[in-house]
Write a protein that holds these residues in place. Sequence first.
Motif, PDB file in Angstrom:
ATOM      1  N   TYR A  91     -18.769 -74.817  14.220  1.00  0.00           N
ATOM      2  CA  TYR A  91     -18.612 -73.389  13.925  1.00  0.00           C
ATOM      3  C   TYR A  91     -18.872 -72.536  15.164  1.00  0.00           C
ATOM      4  CZ  TYR A  91     -19.300 -68.847  11.699  1.00  0.00           C
ATOM      5  OH  TYR A  91     -19.220 -67.507  11.352  1.00  0.00           O
ATOM      6  N   ASN A  92     -18.026 -71.527  15.352  1.00  0.00           N
ATOM      7  CA  ASN A  92     -18.142 -70.630  16.500  1.00  0.00           C
ATOM      8  C   ASN A  92     -18.332 -69.198  15.983  1.00  0.00           C
ATOM      9  OD1 ASN A  92     -17.957 -69.111  18.808  1.00  0.00           O
ATOM     10  ND2 ASN A  92     -15.972 -69.907  19.453  1.00  0.00           N
ATOM     11  N   PRO A  93     -19.554 -68.645  16.016  1.00  0.00           N
ATOM     12  CA  PRO A  93     -19.769 -67.284  15.495  1.00  0.00           C
ATOM     13  C   PRO A  93     -19.097 -66.196  16.305  1.00  0.00           C
ATOM     14  CG  PRO A  93     -21.710 -68.082  16.641  1.00  0.00           C
ATOM     15  CD  PRO A  93     -20.778 -69.238  16.545  1.00  0.00           C
ATOM     16  N   TYR A  94     -18.619 -66.536  17.507  1.00  0.00           N
ATOM     17  CA  TYR A  94     -17.961 -65.537  18.342  1.00  0.00           C
ATOM     18  C   TYR A  94     -16.457 -65.549  18.149  1.00  0.00           C
ATOM     19  CZ  TYR A  94     -22.580 -65.247  20.156  1.00  0.00           C
ATOM     20  OH  TYR A  94     -23.936 -65.072  20.223  1.00  0.00           O
ATOM     21  N   CYS A  95     -15.955 -66.555  17.439  1.00  0.00           N
ATOM     22  CA  CYS A  95     -14.580 -66.611  16.987  1.00  0.00           C
ATOM     23  C   CYS A  95     -14.609 -67.212  15.592  1.00  0.00           C
ATOM     24  CB  CYS A  95     -13.717 -67.467  17.893  1.00  0.00           C
ATOM     25  SG  CYS A  95     -13.584 -66.904  19.576  1.00  0.00           S
ATOM     26  N   ILE A 133     -20.429 -47.038  15.910  1.00  0.00           N
ATOM     27  CA  ILE A 133     -20.222 -47.362  17.327  1.00  0.00           C
ATOM     28  C   ILE A 133     -20.674 -48.789  17.596  1.00  0.00           C
ATOM     29  CG2 ILE A 133     -20.840 -46.761  19.701  1.00  0.00           C
ATOM     30  CD1 ILE A 133     -21.357 -43.907  18.722  1.00  0.00           C
ATOM     31  N   VAL A 134     -21.845 -49.148  17.082  1.00  0.00           N
ATOM     32  CA  VAL A 134     -22.379 -50.490  17.294  1.00  0.00           C
ATOM     33  C   VAL A 134     -21.489 -51.548  16.648  1.00  0.00           C
ATOM     34  CG1 VAL A 134     -24.314 -52.031  16.801  1.00  0.00           C
ATOM     35  CG2 VAL A 134     -24.754 -49.683  17.522  1.00  0.00           C
ATOM     36  N   LEU A 135     -21.084 -51.319  15.407  1.00  0.00           N
ATOM     37  CA  LEU A 135     -20.259 -52.299  14.708  1.00  0.00           C
ATOM     38  C   LEU A 135     -18.910 -52.489  15.389  1.00  0.00           C
ATOM     39  CD1 LEU A 135     -20.938 -51.460  10.939  1.00  0.00           C
ATOM     40  CD2 LEU A 135     -21.978 -53.230  12.359  1.00  0.00           C
ATOM     41  N   LYS A 136     -18.351 -51.414  15.919  1.00  0.00           N
ATOM     42  CA  LYS A 136     -17.083 -51.520  16.637  1.00  0.00           C
ATOM     43  C   LYS A 136     -17.250 -52.365  17.894  1.00  0.00           C
ATOM     44  CE  LYS A 136     -12.830 -50.522  17.766  1.00  0.00           C
ATOM     45  NZ  LYS A 136     -11.668 -51.081  17.008  1.00  0.00           N
ATOM     46  N   LYS A 137     -18.330 -52.141  18.617  1.00  0.00           N
ATOM     47  CA  LYS A 137     -18.574 -52.898  19.850  1.00  0.00           C
ATOM     48  C   LYS A 137     -18.889 -54.369  19.570  1.00  0.00           C
ATOM     49  CE  LYS A 137     -20.234 -49.083  22.783  1.00  0.00           C
ATOM     50  NZ  LYS A 137     -19.350 -49.330  23.937  1.00  0.00           N
ATOM     51  N   LEU A 138     -19.449 -54.642  18.404  1.00  0.00           N
ATOM     52  CA  LEU A 138     -19.870 -56.010  18.081  1.00  0.00           C
ATOM     53  C   LEU A 138     -18.943 -56.687  17.080  1.00  0.00           C
ATOM     54  CD1 LEU A 138     -23.746 -55.542  17.793  1.00  0.00           C
ATOM     55  CD2 LEU A 138     -22.403 -56.262  19.771  1.00  0.00           C
ATOM     56  N   GLU A 139     -17.720 -56.187  16.956  1.00  0.00           N
ATOM     57  CA  GLU A 139     -16.814 -56.765  15.969  1.00  0.00           C
ATOM     58  C   GLU A 139     -16.429 -58.206  16.311  1.00  0.00           C
ATOM     59  OE1 GLU A 139     -13.410 -54.277  15.771  1.00  0.00           O
ATOM     60  OE2 GLU A 139     -12.834 -54.557  17.875  1.00  0.00           O
ATOM     61  N   TYR A 140     -16.620 -58.616  17.569  1.00  0.00           N
ATOM     62  CA  TYR A 140     -16.315 -59.990  17.951  1.00  0.00           C
ATOM     63  C   TYR A 140     -17.401 -60.975  17.509  1.00  0.00           C
ATOM     64  CZ  TYR A 140     -19.744 -59.543  21.749  1.00  0.00           C
ATOM     65  OH  TYR A 140     -20.897 -59.366  22.468  1.00  0.00           O
ATOM     66  N   VAL A 141     -18.542 -60.453  17.046  1.00  0.00           N
ATOM     67  CA  VAL A 141     -19.641 -61.324  16.620  1.00  0.00           C
ATOM     68  C   VAL A 141     -19.568 -61.540  15.112  1.00  0.00           C
ATOM     69  CG1 VAL A 141     -22.130 -61.671  16.568  1.00  0.00           C
ATOM     70  CG2 VAL A 141     -21.097 -60.397  18.467  1.00  0.00           C
ATOM     71  N   GLY A 142     -19.381 -62.784  14.706  1.00  0.00           N
ATOM     72  CA  GLY A 142     -19.341 -63.106  13.289  1.00  0.00           C
ATOM     73  C   GLY A 142     -20.718 -63.486  12.771  1.00  0.00           C
ATOM     74  N   LEU A 143     -20.761 -64.004  11.561  1.00  0.00           N
ATOM     75  CA  LEU A 143     -22.016 -64.469  10.985  1.00  0.00           C
ATOM     76  C   LEU A 143     -22.543 -65.658  11.779  1.00  0.00           C
ATOM     77  CD1 LEU A 143     -21.280 -64.393   7.147  1.00  0.00           C
ATOM     78  CD2 LEU A 143     -22.576 -62.717   8.475  1.00  0.00           C
ATOM     79  N   GLN A 144     -23.840 -65.705  11.959  1.00  0.00           N
ATOM     80  CA  GLN A 144     -24.441 -66.870  12.585  1.00  0.00           C
ATOM     81  C   GLN A 144     -24.474 -68.007  11.555  1.00  0.00           C
ATOM     82  OE1 GLN A 144     -25.248 -66.781  15.914  1.00  0.00           O
ATOM     83  NE2 GLN A 144     -24.323 -64.751  15.800  1.00  0.00           N
ATOM     84  N   PHE A 145     -23.835 -69.104  11.896  1.00  0.00           N
ATOM     85  CA  PHE A 145     -23.670 -70.284  11.050  1.00  0.00           C
ATOM     86  C   PHE A 145     -22.626 -70.018   9.950  1.00  0.00           C
ATOM     87  CE2 PHE A 145     -28.020 -70.536  12.738  1.00  0.00           C
ATOM     88  CZ  PHE A 145     -27.895 -71.698  13.484  1.00  0.00           C
ATOM     89  N   PRO A 146     -21.906 -71.041   9.550  1.00  0.00           N
ATOM     90  CA  PRO A 146     -20.778 -70.859   8.626  1.00  0.00           C
ATOM     91  C   PRO A 146     -21.207 -70.475   7.212  1.00  0.00           C
ATOM     92  CG  PRO A 146     -21.171 -73.197   9.045  1.00  0.00           C
ATOM     93  CD  PRO A 146     -22.040 -72.446  10.006  1.00  0.00           C
ATOM     94  N   TYR A 147     -20.284 -69.848   6.510  1.00  0.00           N
ATOM     95  CA  TYR A 147     -20.478 -69.504   5.099  1.00  0.00           C
ATOM     96  C   TYR A 147     -20.678 -70.800   4.310  1.00  0.00           C
ATOM     97  CZ  TYR A 147     -19.373 -67.505   0.487  1.00  0.00           C
ATOM     98  OH  TYR A 147     -19.408 -67.112  -0.822  1.00  0.00           O
TER      99      TYR A 147
END
Length: 289
Positions: free
Chosen positions: A282-286, A252-266
């Motif tokens: 870098y935009n962790p939200y996109c 449930i949590v991962l589904k709700k937070l799927e718009y949040v990517g990794l903080q800082f780029p790979y």
Amino acid sequence: MPCCKTCTTALYITAPARCSPNGMKYLLPVRLLLLTSCLYRRLTSASTMAAMWPKVILFRDSITQYSFKDGGWGAVLADKLQRRCDVLNRGISGYNTKFGSIILPKIITKETASNVAMVTIFFGANDASLPEINPQQHVPVIKYKHYLQSMIDYLKAIEINEERIILIGPPPVDEKAWEVECIKKGSTLNRKLAVTGEYSKACCEVADTNNINCIDLWTSMQKVQNWSEFLADGLHLSKKGAAFLEETLTPIVLKKLEYVGLQFPYWADIDRDDPAKTIEAYNPYCPSQ
């Protein structure tokens, strides 16, 4: 185009700001407040990202307080959200919804709400204490619903909407095992399975009224043979019980937070000749942008 559902909601709500010039002075502060939640994070540079790192707050009593123990459900959730969100344990042992409704505004303030990505509210085990045995923790079921609703109303008032709230009902009580613990403390059995079930039902009713996700542990755990193994002492979760909750909550949590990517780029995506350019852009939200 908005980058996520939060942006879409904010832009939709603030559309009326394009009204007559006379209305702008009044609507502009509201507009800015609504946009803060997501757009500010999109526009914030990496140099200030530490302050905006999204937070998942686990709020409840001892079952949450103990959730960061070895194999605890909170610890496992934190591991699965590493580098995406900070998972904060705000479990307060012994508290009920009456006490919890008082301290919630001290834990999540209006000023800190903008980077709260998710809140779990997990009360009921203490509220369901028998009033004749444990009046200190007992809260009547009608009041229990009232205090749950007051917490939801508070979160909504500081712009944490129902999509970012999850209710978790109390787990079942193994009366035989818990009675042993009560006797050790000089008491008699102070909780009963059927009574706790009333609070679980009430929790689900509050969730349905508010269109909020609810995890009904009381019902779902009892569908498993030997469900008492989910409890360490008849009341608190064992490692098996913690795993059961985590496996239910995490999707449930991962589904709700799927718009949040990794903080800082790979690391491999960073321009080694101009790393600052990559990191600042870098935009962790996109993360695909």
